[in-house]
Design a protein around this motif. Structure first.
Motif, mmCIF file in Angstrom:
data_model
loop_
_atom_site.group_PDB
_atom_site.id
_atom_site.type_symbol
_atom_site.label_atom_id
_atom_site.label_comp_id
_atom_site.label_asym_id
_atom_site.label_seq_id
_atom_site.Cartn_x
_atom_site.Cartn_y
_atom_site.Cartn_z
ATOM 1 N N ARG B 235 0.842 -1.285 0.177
ATOM 2 C CA ARG B 235 0.047 -0.036 0.179
ATOM 3 C C ARG B 235 0.964 1.282 0.002
ATOM 4 O O ARG B 235 0.718 2.336 -0.659
ATOM 5 N N VAL B 236 1.985 1.214 0.904
ATOM 6 C CA VAL B 236 2.861 2.432 0.783
ATOM 7 C C VAL B 236 3.270 2.625 -0.527
ATOM 8 O O VAL B 236 3.378 3.497 -1.338
ATOM 9 N N ASN B 238 2.155 1.455 -3.477
ATOM 10 C CA ASN B 238 0.941 1.864 -4.657
ATOM 11 C C ASN B 238 0.774 3.315 -4.511
ATOM 12 O O ASN B 238 0.519 3.849 -5.524
ATOM 13 N N ARG B 239 0.704 3.859 -3.187
ATOM 14 C CA ARG B 239 0.502 5.268 -3.071
ATOM 15 C C ARG B 239 1.636 6.142 -3.371
ATOM 16 O O ARG B 239 1.295 7.365 -4.005
ATOM 17 N N TYR B 240 2.648 5.742 -3.164
ATOM 18 C CA TYR B 240 3.797 6.836 -3.102
ATOM 19 C C TYR B 240 4.882 6.449 -4.102
ATOM 20 O O TYR B 240 5.711 7.202 -4.425
ATOM 21 N N ARG B 242 6.890 6.170 -7.344
ATOM 22 C CA ARG B 242 6.868 6.872 -8.623
ATOM 23 C C ARG B 242 6.258 6.529 -10.016
ATOM 24 O O ARG B 242 6.573 5.277 -10.175
ATOM 25 N N ARG B 243 5.313 7.320 -10.253
ATOM 26 C CA ARG B 243 4.752 6.943 -11.635
ATOM 27 C C ARG B 243 5.060 7.933 -12.813
ATOM 28 O O ARG B 243 4.257 7.695 -13.942
ATOM 29 N N LEU B 258 13.429 7.944 0.114
ATOM 30 C CA LEU B 258 12.593 8.040 1.452
ATOM 31 C C LEU B 258 13.741 7.916 2.664
ATOM 32 O O LEU B 258 13.645 8.465 3.396
ATOM 33 N N GLU B 266 6.701 4.622 7.518
ATOM 34 C CA GLU B 266 5.354 4.623 6.882
ATOM 35 C C GLU B 266 4.660 3.286 7.043
ATOM 36 O O GLU B 266 3.419 3.084 7.050
#
Ligand code: SF4
Lengths: 204, 562
Positions: B235-236, B238-240, B242-243, B258, B266
């Motif tokens: 989840r960390v 998928n959310r953060y 880089r895309r 990070l 996180e």
């Protein structure tokens, strides 16, 4: 609540379209017969989506405002709900943090999550958090690049409404909600994994 | 091995139907190329240079003889009579037509196989130790956990559209034969002070453009928390993750940007919400899956077989094969046999339909009907009686799988490269072949001893060149195919990345280059040193000096570093 680590907005990748706002153009949504899928049925959409760039006063009726607008005009929008009895919706983009809605989550009749590109999967985690962590019970709607072949996953993470992309056949798309009759892992629409539902050994 | 129940079968069958529909809609023009791409990739289907390529999942490398016969059938009926075993314990078919893929998947489903998540930006097919369940140094059998992860990751709705591909490996032994340090997540069994087996969770390892070793993000995770912890990491990510740039989209970049501490914080914050939740594993479920991996009905044998010992004494070629291709077994009187798919003149990892059928027969006769694929692109019969080894050797010779070279110079790991792969900068297979041709003296190869040569056709590093004792990477130099050479890379617990020795080489120089590297080693080695030991001790300089010595005929035109 932790802040997002980074608010990365996808830059246009070579050869690919820029994202986000184009899919929120009203013209496109309207051309899909102004219909959405809600709870498995194709129904008329009575909501108006307010684009992030929209700066004018809000129209009357049911509107879904961008998160930034909710945060900026929170008092006025709350009054619209409580005093004028107007249901309100809010929409989040892929990089936005659903935690920002946590303290007012029950005020919204609709929360929409934008998929700037169908292959951008952040919305799946956002939906999961809205449902399972922040307890959102209203209509959770997928907007943007919403296509048939992702609907089954979207349903599983808690979306119950789908604004299928304007150029696609919504009657075709709705079939995807039944792609699979069984799943392994837990998710929003079925928190128990298969092994806790059906593979539990019989008690001797 | 794991046998499907009706739920597993339903899910795989429904996938076939779903993909059939997707393919039909694509062919009918209802799905655009861009819309179809992620769908077909998540079903292992690439559009390659010559034709589509279909990658079929072999979860953690395990196959039954029935499945291998089905693969042989598919190679015969839908392909040109062969398949290619990959460095991730999968098999690829290079010549199917797009229209035939739904039919192939339907055939695979009849033997409990599929191509689910063998490509695309999702959780890929989980890999493990090819000697799982039989190795001496095992804390736990990793296969039940690999299977549990397979099920957890299959169509995980939250993580189907990640920033980039995501690979998980599970290791249950002291030695790390699963390469857990080079995976997005490595699950590594450890014994805690109280004697329990728990998992160290490693994150952010990987090869590719930015090779990096994984870091331990969580020590001694109790086993029941495996899924919730994986959910938190994913989840960390998928959310953060880089895309905006596909070259910076792997989780290793997120961890790097990070810092491990912040990343861990996180994940732990996320896990605090998930821990002990509905996805927590139960002992019942662990037991249910583990029951599929119990030992076969081994015979009670003595640890020595007089017949086998005599064969060893009488037959030098057999003894030689045993010394390289036979691996010790926890069960007295048994051994594991590696069938070499590295015969000179054949692309590493390739097997024909007839060979596959023959391997299935061998497995039925000598190894309880099971076959394993290794990430070194060989096949393994894991449970062979010592007294059967001679017969297995004779049979393996007959089918061309008895080259006595496991772990030796000609056991080259190579990706399909420019002959097949549209991403390639350069070809891999002809380089492997040229090296194998050059080193055609078996005595010399045995004298050189343990060495791993890995070849990748581009930065994507499917041939794991960074961890080759000698690593060879195809690079594009002004439109020409060149090769960059590294030495000193290694896998396992003390894994290391190889160092570049200098400017790259043309294709026809490569056999010479490898020969010079080997000669340098032979000259400098201490007794009992393998190539890697010497390379580590003396560093790259002596190798470099020899390879780039102009008097030794190195082309002066070749100067630009790539
Ligand atoms: S390393 Fe590059 S050339 Fe080789 S298979 Fe992978 S992508 Fe293709």
């Amino acid at each position: 609540m932790s802040e997002p680590i980074a608010t990365v907005r996808p830059e246009p990748v070579e050869g690919q379209q820029s994202d986000s706002v184009p899919h929120l153009s009203f013209d496109k949504l309207r051309t899909n017969g102004n219909q959405i899928i809600r709870d498995g049925a194709i129904v008329r959409d009575e909501w108006t989506l307010i684009a992030a760039t929209h700066a004018e006063p809000l129209p009357a009726g049911r509107v879904i405002v961008p998160l930034a607008r909710w945060l900026a005009e929170r008092d006025a929008l709350t009054a619209r709900i409580t005093e004028q009895n107007q249901p309100l919706g809010v929409w989040l983009d892929g990089h936005e943090d659903p935690a920002k809605l946590a303290d007012a989550i029950h005020r919204f009749a609709v929360i929409a999550v934008n998929f700037p590109k169908f292959a951008d999967g952040r919305g799946y985690s956002i939906a999961t958090l809205l449902r399972s962590r922040y307890g959102f019970k209203g209509e959770l709607r997928a907007i943007g690049d919403v296509l048939r072949d992702q609907l089954f996953y979207m349903k599983r993470v808690g979306f119950n409404a789908f604004a299928v992309r304007a150029d696609k056949d919504i009657h075709d798309a709705v079939k995807a909600l039944k792609d699979f009759s069984e799943v392994y892992q837990g998710s929003v629409n079925q928190p128990l994994p298969l092994f806790k539902r059906k593979r539990v050994p019989e008690i001797a | 091995m794991y046998k499907y129940d009706s739920y597993d079968q339903t899910i795989v069958d429904e996938r076939v139907a779903q993909f059939r529909g997707q393919t039909e809609r694509f062919l009918a023009g209802q799905l655009s190329e861009d819309e179809f791409r992620p769908l077909r990739l998540q079903n292992g289907l690439y559009i390659q240079k010559h034709a589509p390529m279909l990658r079929v999942a072999i979860p953690y490398g395990l196959l039954s003889s029935k499945q291998v016969r089905k693969l042989a059938h598919i190679a015969r009926k839908y392909d040109r009579g062969y398949g290619h075993f990959t460095t991730r314990q999968n098999i690829q078919f290079n010549w199917p037509t797009l229209e035939s893929v739904p039919e192939i998947l339907a055939e695979l489903a009849t033997v409990e196989m599929h191509a689910i998540q063998t490509s695309g930006n999702c959780i890929r097919n989980v890999t493990s130790d090819q000697f799982a369940g039989i190795a001496h140094d095992e804390l736990i059998d990793p296969r039940p956990y690999a299977e549990l992860i397979r099920q957890w990751s299959t169509f995980h709705p939250e993580f189907a559209y990640l920033p980039r591909k995501f690979k998980i490996a599970v290791n249950g032994a002291v030695e790390d034969r699963a390469g857990t340090l080079f995976h997005d997540i490595g699950v590594h069994a450890v014994r805690t002070a109280s004697g329990e087996v728990a998992f160290n969770i490693l994150v952010g390892g990987g090869l590719g453009r930015t090779p990096i070793l994984g870091h331990v993000v969580r020590e001694e995770l109790p086993r029941q928390h495996l899924f919730t912890y994986l959910d938190a990491i994913l989840r960390v990510y998928n959310r953060y993750g880089r895309r905006d740039n596909m070259y910076k989209a792997r989780i290793k970049i997120l961890v790097k940007e990070l810092g491990l501490e912040k990343f861990r914080a996180e994940v732990e914050a996320e896990w605090a919400h998930l821990k002990d939740g509905p996805s927590t594993l139960t002992q019942d479920e662990i037991d249910r899956v583990a029951a599929h991996f119990v030992d076969p009905a081994y015979e009670k044998l003595s640890a020595v077989s007089a017949e086998y010992e005599k064969r060893l004494l009488d037959n030098k070629a057999f003894a030689r094969w045993v010394s390289r291709n036979v691996f010790g077994h926890k069960q007295p009187g048994y051994a594991a046999v590696t069938l070499s798919l590295k015969k000179t003149g054949i692309a590493p990892g390739d097997a024909t339909d007839a060979q596959l059928d023959a391997v299935a027969d061998l497995a039925d006769r000598y190894s309880y009907g099971e076959i394993r694929a290794s990430h070194e692109q060989n096949l393994i019969l894991a449970d062979v009686k010592l007294s059967d080894l001679f017969a297995v050797w004779e049979e393996a010779k007959r089918i061309g799988f008895a080259t006595p070279n496991i772990g030796l110079l000609t056991d080259i790991i190579a990706c399909p490269g420019g002959d097949f792969c549209s991403l390639a900068n350069a070809k891999s297979i002809p380089i492997a072949d040229a090296i194998q041709q050059r080193f055609d003296d078996l005595d010399y190869i045995f004298d050189i001893g343990d060495i791993a040569i890995n070849i990748s056709g581009c930065m994507n590093a499917c041939g794991h060149h960074h961890v080759g004792h000698i690593g060879i990477l195809g690079v594009d130099k002004h439109g020409a195919e060149f090769y960059q050479v590294t030495i000193g890379g290694s896998q396992g617990l003390d894994a290391a990345l190889g160092k570049v020795i200098g400017p790259s080489f043309a294709q026809d120089e490569m056999a010479d280059v490898v020969e010079k590297l080997i000669k340098t080693y032979v000259d400098l080695r201490h007794e009992d040193e393998h190539f890697l030991d010497t390379a580590k001790r003396v560093g790259i300089e002596p190798f470099k000096a020899r390879v780039y010595d102009k008097k030794a005929g190195h082309s002066a035109a070749e100067v630009a570093n790539v």
